[in-house]
Motif scaffolding. Structure first.
Motif, short mmCIF file in Angstrom:
data_model
loop_
_atom_site.label_atom_id
_atom_site.label_comp_id
_atom_site.label_asym_id
_atom_site.label_seq_id
_atom_site.Cartn_x
_atom_site.Cartn_y
_atom_site.Cartn_z
N LYS A 30 0.83 -1.21 0.00
CA LYS A 30 0.00 0.00 0.00
C LYS A 30 0.87 1.26 0.00
O LYS A 30 0.61 2.20 -0.75
CB LYS A 30 -0.94 0.00 1.21
N LYS A 31 1.93 1.26 0.83
CA LYS A 31 2.84 2.40 0.89
C LYS A 31 3.54 2.65 -0.44
O LYS A 31 3.75 3.79 -0.84
CB LYS A 31 3.92 2.17 1.96
N THR A 32 3.93 1.59 -1.09
CA THR A 32 4.73 1.71 -2.32
C THR A 32 3.88 1.74 -3.59
O THR A 32 4.41 1.99 -4.67
CB THR A 32 5.73 0.55 -2.44
N GLU A 33 2.60 1.46 -3.45
CA GLU A 33 1.67 1.41 -4.58
C GLU A 33 2.02 0.31 -5.59
O GLU A 33 1.76 0.44 -6.78
CB GLU A 33 1.54 2.78 -5.24
N TYR A 34 2.59 -0.77 -5.10
CA TYR A 34 2.82 -1.95 -5.91
C TYR A 34 1.74 -2.98 -5.59
O TYR A 34 1.06 -2.89 -4.58
CB TYR A 34 4.21 -2.57 -5.64
N SER A 35 1.61 -3.98 -6.46
CA SER A 35 0.62 -5.04 -6.25
C SER A 35 1.34 -6.37 -6.03
O SER A 35 2.54 -6.48 -6.27
CB SER A 35 -0.29 -5.15 -7.48
N MET A 36 0.59 -7.37 -5.62
CA MET A 36 1.15 -8.72 -5.47
C MET A 36 1.70 -9.21 -6.82
O MET A 36 2.70 -9.91 -6.86
CB MET A 36 0.10 -9.71 -4.99
N ALA A 37 1.04 -8.81 -7.91
CA ALA A 37 1.47 -9.22 -9.25
C ALA A 37 2.81 -8.61 -9.64
O ALA A 37 3.44 -9.06 -10.59
CB ALA A 37 0.40 -8.86 -10.27
#
Length: 107
Positions: A30-37
């Protein structure tokens, strides 16, 4: 020691002593705005099984627990503390076609 090395490498987020690794990963994403994918993870023992099956690329070092080895996409040839993370970084850089360019920039 871990925090000092992370600082040397420019790693901004370090979480140690985490009891719920999946929750910690969700907060980090959430902090980094990345996803599991977009996420790769490396682990070697049972607590890491909370996240390894959920990320896009799950990796373990050569000496990881047998149950972890059964549940990852890639097992490094190197052991933890002896080049396993470097091996993973090289794998990712090669998959992104960035390895040779970055190597040449280092020379």
């Amino acid at each position: 020691m871990v925090e000092g090395r992370a600082k040397e490498l420019g790693i901004k987020e370090v979480q140690m002593g985490v009891s719920n690794k999946f929750e910690a990963l969700q907060i980090l994403l959430k902090k980094t705005e990345y996803s599991m994918a977009q996420t790769a993870a490396m682990g070697d023992d049972w607590p890491d099984l909370a996240i390894l099956p959920k990320v896009h690329l799950a990796v373990c070092p050569h000496q990881a627990h047998d149950e972890v080895q059964k549940r990852v996409h890639f097992i490094t040839q190197k052991t933890g503390g002896h080049g396993a993370v470097r091996e993973l970084c090289d794998l990712i850089l090669k998959a992104q076609n960035n390895y040779e360019r970055l190597l040449q920039e280092s020379l």
